[in-house]
Scaffold this motif. Structure first.
Motif, PDB file in Angstrom:
ATOM      1  N   LEU A   1      39.515-118.478 -50.486  1.00 31.62           N
ATOM      2  CA  LEU A   1      39.955-117.339 -51.278  1.00 31.62           C
ATOM      3  C   LEU A   1      39.587-116.059 -50.546  1.00 31.62           C
ATOM      4  O   LEU A   1      38.423-115.880 -50.175  1.00 31.62           O
ATOM      5  N   VAL A   2      40.565-115.200 -50.320  1.00 33.98           N
ATOM      6  CA  VAL A   2      40.315-113.879 -49.757  1.00 33.98           C
ATOM      7  C   VAL A   2      40.387-112.878 -50.901  1.00 33.98           C
ATOM      8  O   VAL A   2      41.425-112.734 -51.554  1.00 33.98           O
ATOM      9  N   GLN A   3      39.265-112.205 -51.146  1.00 35.29           N
ATOM     10  CA  GLN A   3      39.191-111.274 -52.264  1.00 35.29           C
ATOM     11  C   GLN A   3      40.098-110.067 -52.040  1.00 35.29           C
ATOM     12  O   GLN A   3      40.065-109.436 -50.983  1.00 35.29           O
ATOM     13  N   LEU A   4      40.917-109.769 -53.018  1.00 36.91           N
ATOM     14  CA  LEU A   4      41.778-108.591 -52.977  1.00 36.91           C
ATOM     15  C   LEU A   4      41.162-107.471 -53.812  1.00 36.91           C
ATOM     16  O   LEU A   4      40.406-107.745 -54.736  1.00 36.91           O
ATOM     17  N   PRO A   5      41.471-106.194 -53.508  1.00 35.99           N
ATOM     18  CA  PRO A   5      42.375-105.709 -52.457  1.00 35.99           C
ATOM     19  C   PRO A   5      41.719-105.719 -51.089  1.00 35.99           C
ATOM     20  O   PRO A   5      40.496-105.787 -50.969  1.00 35.99           O
ATOM     21  N   LEU A   6      42.558-105.656 -50.048  1.00 36.99           N
ATOM     22  CA  LEU A   6      42.109-105.597 -48.665  1.00 36.99           C
ATOM     23  C   LEU A   6      42.231-104.173 -48.138  1.00 36.99           C
ATOM     24  O   LEU A   6      43.011-103.375 -48.664  1.00 36.99           O
ATOM     25  N   PRO A   7      41.495-103.835 -47.083  1.00 39.26           N
ATOM     26  CA  PRO A   7      41.624-102.492 -46.482  1.00 39.26           C
ATOM     27  C   PRO A   7      43.056-102.254 -45.989  1.00 39.26           C
ATOM     28  O   PRO A   7      43.803-103.213 -45.737  1.00 39.26           O
ATOM     29  N   PRO A   8      43.459-100.998 -45.838  1.00 33.51           N
ATOM     30  CA  PRO A   8      44.861-100.681 -45.516  1.00 33.51           C
ATOM     31  C   PRO A   8      45.358-101.228 -44.185  1.00 33.51           C
ATOM     32  O   PRO A   8      46.566-101.410 -44.010  1.00 33.51           O
ATOM     33  N   GLN A   9      44.448-101.523 -43.244  1.00 32.04           N
ATOM     34  CA  GLN A   9      44.898-102.023 -41.944  1.00 32.04           C
ATOM     35  C   GLN A   9      45.257-103.510 -41.973  1.00 32.04           C
ATOM     36  O   GLN A   9      45.717-104.068 -40.986  1.00 32.04           O
ATOM     37  N   ILE A  10      45.064-104.149 -43.135  1.00 37.60           N
ATOM     38  CA  ILE A  10      45.314-105.583 -43.247  1.00 37.60           C
ATOM     39  C   ILE A  10      46.436-105.833 -44.247  1.00 37.60           C
ATOM     40  O   ILE A  10      46.396-105.341 -45.377  1.00 37.60           O
ATOM     41  N   ASP A  11      47.435-106.607 -43.842  1.00 35.67           N
ATOM     42  CA  ASP A  11      48.577-106.947 -44.691  1.00 35.67           C
ATOM     43  C   ASP A  11      48.215-108.146 -45.560  1.00 35.67           C
ATOM     44  O   ASP A  11      48.021-109.247 -45.040  1.00 35.67           O
ATOM     45  N   PRO A  12      48.109-107.981 -46.884  1.00 39.55           N
ATOM     46  CA  PRO A  12      47.688-109.088 -47.742  1.00 39.55           C
ATOM     47  C   PRO A  12      48.673-110.263 -47.732  1.00 39.55           C
ATOM     48  O   PRO A  12      48.257-111.416 -47.909  1.00 39.55           O
TER      49      PRO A  12
END
Length: 302
Positions: free
Chosen positions: A103-114
């Motif tokens: 599981l990747v916790q959202l939200p992600l920093p802007p430089q990363i495309d979820p």
């Protein structure tokens, strides 16, 4: 919940209690799974950045994972993490046989495309159910890993309705995280489903037709009491922290709870409704993912 008069308290859907029962059952099933010679189910949670709320949430997930008898693998990455670095970590987690859920916790920093990140998780380890493969399976009515929050909402509804066939369900909010998968789950229950979104012309009128109303917009107090059909079941997914006159804060949902409670047949409180079910369903999905992996190792069909 005991602060309400009995006639109103009986309308509350006890998310905490239902989540506790589910977690206890998962713990027993994990013990049985391990006793049968299977590996201890493992969940990897990845957090990018230092958002305090996300940190607390992720740590709570780790605690609940251990309580259920599973292994927890935490990966705390700095805000400056590049997308390529995160994708490299996910490739390692995909290949690690000790890890059954990622599981990747959202939200992600802007430089990363979820979207890129979500689809980099192996489908059989995608315990958030947000990747294209699991989303497609849900859309087609094929078994797969279902997003945790909508799955928890469905379980809460099933605690009230043993059969939802023919009921008109209205979902307010069309996100890929909650609204869209929720609509698919309700269709699978033979409901007639309407989805309202930002361009819906008269959301209030549509909501008043709902036997089942699921609200997931992130706009606190959006749904007023006069939006609700008398006797309807209301699932409030929203959670917002707002200031109080005393200078503190409190959690509120997307539904004006005090207005809705006398009108609804059943309703989830905030907090104590949908929230606890999300983590319980994450544990459910991790065990399911571990079972699928075991089936693959024996040459069984998915």
């Amino acid at each position: 919940m005991s602060t309400f008069p009995p006639e109103l308290a009986g309308k509350l859907i006890d998310g905490k209690g239902i989540a506790r029962s589910l977690t206890d059952r998962i713990g027993r099933e994990v013990s049985s799974f391990i006793e049968q010679g299977n590996a201890v189910p493992g969940l990897a949670v990845v957090l990018v950045g230092n958002d305090p709320a996300s940190e607390v949430y992720v740590k709570n997930k780790a605690i609940q994972t251990h309580r259920a008898g599973m292994r927890s693998f935490m990966h705390m990455l700095p805000q400056s993490t590049k997308q390529e670095e995160l994708l490299e970590l996910l490739a390692q987690l995909n290949a690690n046989p000790q890890i059954h859920g990622i599981l990747v916790q959202l939200p992600l920093p802007p430089q990363i495309d979820p979207v890129v990140v979500t689809n980099a998780i192996a489908p059989h380890k995608d315990v958030d159910g947000l990747g294209e493969v699991n989303a497609g399976r849900l859309s087609l009515g094929i078994d797969g890993l279902v997003p945790c929050t909508p799955l928890g909402c469905l379980m809460l509804l099933q605690s009230v309705h043993k059969d939802m066939t023919g009921k008109h369900a209205v979902v307010i909010g069309a996100s890929s995280l909650v609204g869209k998968p929720m609509a698919q789950l309700l269709l699978k229950q033979n409901c007639t489903v309407s989805v309202a979104h930002i361009h819906t012309r008269d959301t209030r009128a549509l909501a008043r037709e709902a036997d089942i109303l699921v609200v997931a917009t992130g706009k606190h107090g959006l749904v007023r009491g006069d939006w609700i059909k008398p006797g309807a079941t209301v699932i409030d997914v929203g959670i917002t922290r707002v200031p109080t006159p005393e200078g503190r804060t409190r959690l509120v949902g997307d539904v004006a709870f005090e207005e809705a409670l006398p009108i609804a047949g059943h309703i989830t409180p905030v907090p104590g409704g949908v929230g606890p079910m999300t983590i319980a369903c994450l544990l459910h999905n991790t065990l399911q993912a571990a079972r699928v992996t075991q089936g693959q190792s024996k040459g069984e069909a998915l």
